[in-house]
Write a protein that holds these residues in place. Sequence first.
Motif, PDB file in Angstrom:
ATOM      1  N   LEU A   1       0.837  -1.203   0.000  1.00  0.00           N
ATOM      2  CA  LEU A   1       0.000   0.000   0.000  1.00  0.00           C
ATOM      3  C   LEU A   1       0.878   1.261   0.000  1.00  0.00           C
ATOM      4  N   PRO A   2       0.361   2.381  -0.521  1.00  0.00           N
ATOM      5  CA  PRO A   2       1.178   3.609  -0.658  1.00  0.00           C
ATOM      6  C   PRO A   2       1.286   4.391   0.658  1.00  0.00           C
ATOM      7  N   TRP A   3       1.959   3.817   1.628  1.00  0.00           N
ATOM      8  CA  TRP A   3       2.046   4.453   2.952  1.00  0.00           C
ATOM      9  C   TRP A   3       2.743   5.807   2.921  1.00  0.00           C
ATOM     10  N   GLU A   4       3.646   5.984   1.956  1.00  0.00           N
ATOM     11  CA  GLU A   4       4.350   7.270   1.849  1.00  0.00           C
ATOM     12  C   GLU A   4       3.399   8.424   1.524  1.00  0.00           C
ATOM     13  N   ASP A   5       2.198   8.108   0.992  1.00  0.00           N
ATOM     14  CA  ASP A   5       1.208   9.147   0.704  1.00  0.00           C
ATOM     15  C   ASP A   5       0.519   9.644   1.973  1.00  0.00           C
ATOM     16  N   PHE A   6       0.608   8.855   3.046  1.00  0.00           N
ATOM     17  CA  PHE A   6      -0.125   9.173   4.273  1.00  0.00           C
ATOM     18  C   PHE A   6       0.783   9.477   5.466  1.00  0.00           C
ATOM     19  N   LEU A   7       1.878   8.733   5.602  1.00  0.00           N
ATOM     20  CA  LEU A   7       2.698   8.819   6.812  1.00  0.00           C
ATOM     21  C   LEU A   7       4.051   9.461   6.546  1.00  0.00           C
TER      22      LEU A   7
ATOM     23  N   VAL B   1       6.288  -0.315   8.852  1.00  0.00           N
ATOM     24  CA  VAL B   1       7.642   0.114   9.228  1.00  0.00           C
ATOM     25  C   VAL B   1       8.621  -0.213   8.109  1.00  0.00           C
ATOM     26  N   ASP B   2       8.524  -1.426   7.573  1.00  0.00           N
ATOM     27  CA  ASP B   2       9.441  -1.831   6.501  1.00  0.00           C
ATOM     28  C   ASP B   2       9.252  -0.975   5.250  1.00  0.00           C
ATOM     29  N   LYS B   3       7.993  -0.668   4.915  1.00  0.00           N
ATOM     30  CA  LYS B   3       7.716   0.152   3.728  1.00  0.00           C
ATOM     31  C   LYS B   3       8.237   1.578   3.927  1.00  0.00           C
ATOM     32  N   ILE B   4       7.945   2.169   5.065  1.00  0.00           N
ATOM     33  CA  ILE B   4       8.387   3.543   5.347  1.00  0.00           C
ATOM     34  C   ILE B   4       9.917   3.609   5.389  1.00  0.00           C
TER      35      ILE B   4
END
Length: 378
Positions: A80-86, A118-121
């Motif tokens: 999921l595109p976590w960088e768009d939110f966090l 955590v891994d994605k961020i």
Amino acid sequence: MKTFKLLATAASGIEALVNSELKDLGYETETENSRVRFEGTVNDIARANLWLRTADRVKIIVGEFDAFTFDELYEQTKALPWEDFLPMDAEFPVNGKSHKSKLYSVPDCQSIVKKAIVDKISDVYHRRGKLPETGAKFPLEVAILKDHVLITLDTTGPSLFKRGYRTEKGGAPLKENMAAALVMLTTWRADKPFVDPTCGSGTIPIEAALIGHNIAPGFNRTFMSEDWNWFDASVWEEERADAESKADYDIELDITGTDIDGSMIEIAKRNAMEAGVQDSIVFKQLQLKDFRTDKEFGVIVSNPPYGERLGDKELVEQIYREMGAAFKPLDTWSKYILTSDLDFEQFYGKRATKKRKLYNGALRVDYFQYWGKRPPRK
């Protein structure tokens, strides 16, 4: 401008009201159990938070998918595109729930979702080791139902029922959004008299006044997403200004709240002042059996003490008898009484025109409705 998939969550039994509110705000909706789906921009997120009277929260759907193993949960969450939110320093607690799913261990689901994020961020921001989590808060929830995973981000913070005006409350307070729902389920309009003869700390009359003046219920509070770096402060300023312009402070309302307890009446007055509607409600100490009125075609809404709240069954039954006797002459008035006592009609002395099942927190209650005569056509 980016469009988000959104959820407005609600207590079981009032989803239809939330759906109606969102439609009135101009959204296309899809109603499910305890929630309503819609789409919108950051402006719509702010608008929904400010205006929804009966919902609990407004959430962004970050992603949804089916998962039958922990590996699938991890991989699909990480994708999921976590960088768009966090942002890199986001504090992001993960709550969870699971029902009728192969992944039934909620703590395991929470920790796997957390690890995936955590891994994605860490990959996106080229970080090694633990993330700082010293920044703004981004509350997440992983909810799994029949192996379908829904991951949401809460934009609201403290529930929408926390309007910010209740300085004090009684022993068994009604949540503000539930009080608003009780008013909205009646035939009341701003040109009719409105009475709550068991008003306690004044929540039902105050919510009626906010509705009558078309005041946005979230106008005097803040929201979780106001702290987010990608949620421009001008959005909130714009939506609050728009809400202020829509309020009608000039309309004269005929709203009365009475209670046997004088100390509760004083609390109700202070709460009404905090809400800015003190000039629109008359609060007075009065025993239920002494209630009289010469007015016609009004609406009565009451949340009297009931068994689980008071603990004295005989006293509760006496209250219902007094209510039935006091309301009997008011044949042009519509009366709406919320209670968990299924024998209410027996002591009130009349069968309800209609009953509606609701939930006051976890407690199953019924909304007994007695419809008055219709006013003559003008």
